[in-house]
Design a protein around this motif. Structure first.
Motif, PDB file in Angstrom:
ATOM      1  N   ASP A 263       6.641   3.430  -4.635  1.00 37.97           N
ATOM      2  CA  ASP A 263       6.642   2.746  -3.316  1.00 37.97           C
ATOM      3  C   ASP A 263       5.552   3.338  -2.419  1.00 37.97           C
ATOM      4  O   ASP A 263       4.720   2.610  -1.863  1.00 37.97           O
ATOM      5  CB  ASP A 263       7.974   2.959  -2.573  1.00 37.97           C
ATOM      6  N   ASN A 264       5.602   4.659  -2.281  1.00 38.21           N
ATOM      7  CA  ASN A 264       4.655   5.318  -1.376  1.00 38.21           C
ATOM      8  C   ASN A 264       3.223   5.252  -1.889  1.00 38.21           C
ATOM      9  O   ASN A 264       2.288   5.076  -1.108  1.00 38.21           O
ATOM     10  CB  ASN A 264       5.047   6.784  -1.157  1.00 38.21           C
ATOM     11  N   ALA A 265       3.064   5.385  -3.196  1.00 41.01           N
ATOM     12  CA  ALA A 265       1.714   5.360  -3.771  1.00 41.01           C
ATOM     13  C   ALA A 265       1.073   3.981  -3.561  1.00 41.01           C
ATOM     14  O   ALA A 265      -0.130   3.885  -3.269  1.00 41.01           O
ATOM     15  CB  ALA A 265       1.760   5.700  -5.258  1.00 41.01           C
ATOM     16  N   ALA A 266       1.865   2.928  -3.705  1.00 38.04           N
ATOM     17  CA  ALA A 266       1.319   1.571  -3.510  1.00 38.04           C
ATOM     18  C   ALA A 266       0.848   1.402  -2.066  1.00 38.04           C
ATOM     19  O   ALA A 266      -0.209   0.811  -1.814  1.00 38.04           O
ATOM     20  CB  ALA A 266       2.362   0.517  -3.864  1.00 38.04           C
ATOM     21  N   LEU A 267       1.613   1.955  -1.127  1.00 33.86           N
ATOM     22  CA  LEU A 267       1.235   1.855   0.288  1.00 33.86           C
ATOM     23  C   LEU A 267       0.002   2.698   0.596  1.00 33.86           C
ATOM     24  O   LEU A 267      -0.940   2.243   1.251  1.00 33.86           O
ATOM     25  CB  LEU A 267       2.390   2.331   1.179  1.00 33.86           C
ATOM     26  N   GLU A 268       0.037   3.944   0.123  1.00 31.88           N
ATOM     27  CA  GLU A 268      -1.063   4.852   0.426  1.00 31.88           C
ATOM     28  C   GLU A 268      -2.361   4.377  -0.215  1.00 31.88           C
ATOM     29  O   GLU A 268      -3.415   4.378   0.420  1.00 31.88           O
ATOM     30  CB  GLU A 268      -0.705   6.252  -0.065  1.00 31.88           C
ATOM     31  N   ALA A 269      -2.294   3.970  -1.470  1.00 33.98           N
ATOM     32  CA  ALA A 269      -3.488   3.463  -2.157  1.00 33.98           C
ATOM     33  C   ALA A 269      -3.988   2.199  -1.453  1.00 33.98           C
ATOM     34  O   ALA A 269      -5.192   1.934  -1.394  1.00 33.98           O
ATOM     35  CB  ALA A 269      -3.173   3.167  -3.620  1.00 33.98           C
ATOM     36  N   GLY A 270      -3.065   1.427  -0.882  1.00 37.23           N
ATOM     37  CA  GLY A 270      -3.438   0.217  -0.153  1.00 37.23           C
ATOM     38  C   GLY A 270      -4.219   0.530   1.110  1.00 37.23           C
ATOM     39  O   GLY A 270      -5.188  -0.156   1.443  1.00 37.23           O
ATOM     40  N   LYS A 271      -3.781   1.570   1.816  1.00 37.27           N
ATOM     41  CA  LYS A 271      -4.512   1.966   3.034  1.00 37.27           C
ATOM     42  C   LYS A 271      -5.946   2.355   2.681  1.00 37.27           C
ATOM     43  O   LYS A 271      -6.901   1.972   3.355  1.00 37.27           O
ATOM     44  CB  LYS A 271      -3.814   3.179   3.678  1.00 37.27           C
TER      45      LYS A 271
END
Ligand code: KDG
Length: 338
Positions: A263-271
């Protein structure tokens, strides 16, 4: 559901795993393998985002989750990859919202032409409560929507003529994504649109099957479309979000702490991906001109004419969607501009 079932590699997958430096040991040690594929090539910020996702996930799970990244449609086009996620034969893909609308029709709202005035407003709406409601709708399709990334504002290229106003669309054959709203919008401007998977596009432009296409400057430059297209206009007619999708049946097999990691990796990589995308967009336009393309600037009046030509199509599609949701999106866009 076992890790082995997760690993029935075809030749291309094996080749690519090697190219990724994903050595066999790392894969063998892993409890889970995520095969993540996109349509764009490995120069694109979208792929850099995927690499960032890999880095975070592998580091935070100490290699218990192994991520293999694939680009340029090596695992298929957007539709094929989404279907593979549904079947559980692939774990991650990051399509535009346009093809997602064929699975959950409410998603077509994000492709309404001239919906988002800028990417900051898009971020606020997509990353907020409303955006989450759309992601939740994917569950029924055995898809887990983890984050919005950015494809970007779409701009027109063609091999025939300068396009400065809505009248100039007349008669141009334009490849669009496989999405009815895109087709109807281009018809409303007098063009002759034809839907096609991204994986077929370069050849179609090269062979003159279509006169033009529309994509953000990053894609036009990084995919080398300037080699087969002479004219570019900053129509900015649609803001394309990407959605980071995971196979839901795969997601559900992950222990809770690993779910949190992805969950967090998808968000962080998205930023990170959005930042890269925005940093370079103007430079890509300069590079297109350097490569010999003729750039035509669209005036505010011309863009307003385009918007008016498309307005009936937008109204027609809006009427078919969940009205509460449509109103929530419009409200969120207004709020984001206050
Ligand atoms: O990786 C995403 C691409 O496959 C696709 O969504 C890109 O905007 C796109 C297009 O025009 O097909």
């Amino acid at each position: 559901e076992s890790p082995e079932a997760n690993n029935n590699d075809t030749e291309v997958k094996e080749e690519n795993a090697e190219a990724n430096g994903a050595n066999e040991e790392a894969a063998a040690d892993a409890e889970f393998t995520i095969r993540a594929g996109i349509g764009l090539n490995n120069e694109h910020p979208q792929y850099k985002g995927l690499e960032k996702f890999k880095e975070i996930v592998e580091e935070e799970t100490d290699g218990a989750i192994h991520v293999e990244t694939y680009h340029s449609g090596q695992l298929g086009d957007d539709r094929t990859m989404m279907e593979a996620l549904q079947l559980g034969s692939q774990e991650v893909t990051v399509p535009s919202t346009a093809p997602i609308a064929n699975f959950v029709s409410d998603f077509s709202i994000f492709d309404f032409p001239f919906l988002f005035p800028n990417s900051e407003v898009a971020d606020e709406v997509l990353d907020g409560e409303v955006g989450q409601k759309f992601l939740d709708k994917l569950d029924d399709q055995n898809l887990k929507g983890l984050a919005y990334w950015e494809n970007g504002f779409r701009d027109l290229t063609n091999s025939e003529k300068e396009v400065a106003s809505v009248d100039d669309f007349e008669g141009l054959t334009i490849r669009t994504m496989e999405n009815d709203l895109h087709l109807d919008a281009f018809r409303a401007m007098g063009a002759n649109p034809t839907p096609m998977a991204f994986t077929e596009l370069f050849t179609a432009l090269q062979q003159g099957t279509v006169d033009g296409q529309e994509n953000p400057f990053a894609t036009i430059y990084l995919e080398g479309f300037y080699e087969v297209q002479d004219y570019v206009s900053d129509t900015h007619h649609i803001y394309s979000p990407f959605v980071f999708l995971m196979s839901k049946s795969f997601y559900d097999t992950l222990p809770e702490d690993y779910q949190e990691v992805v969950d967090n990796a998808a968000l962080e990589a998205g930023k990170y991906q959005r930042e890269l995308n925005r940093e370079a967009n103007d430079e890509y336009l300069d590079s297109l001109v350097e490569e010999g393309m003729t750039f035509t600037e669209i005036s505010d009046e011309a863009r307003e004419e385009m918007r008016l030509a498309i307005e009936p199509v937008v109204e027609e599609y809006a009427a078919e969607l969940d009205q509460d949701l449509v109103n929530e999106v419009y409200q969120a866009i207004e709020d984001a501009q206050k």
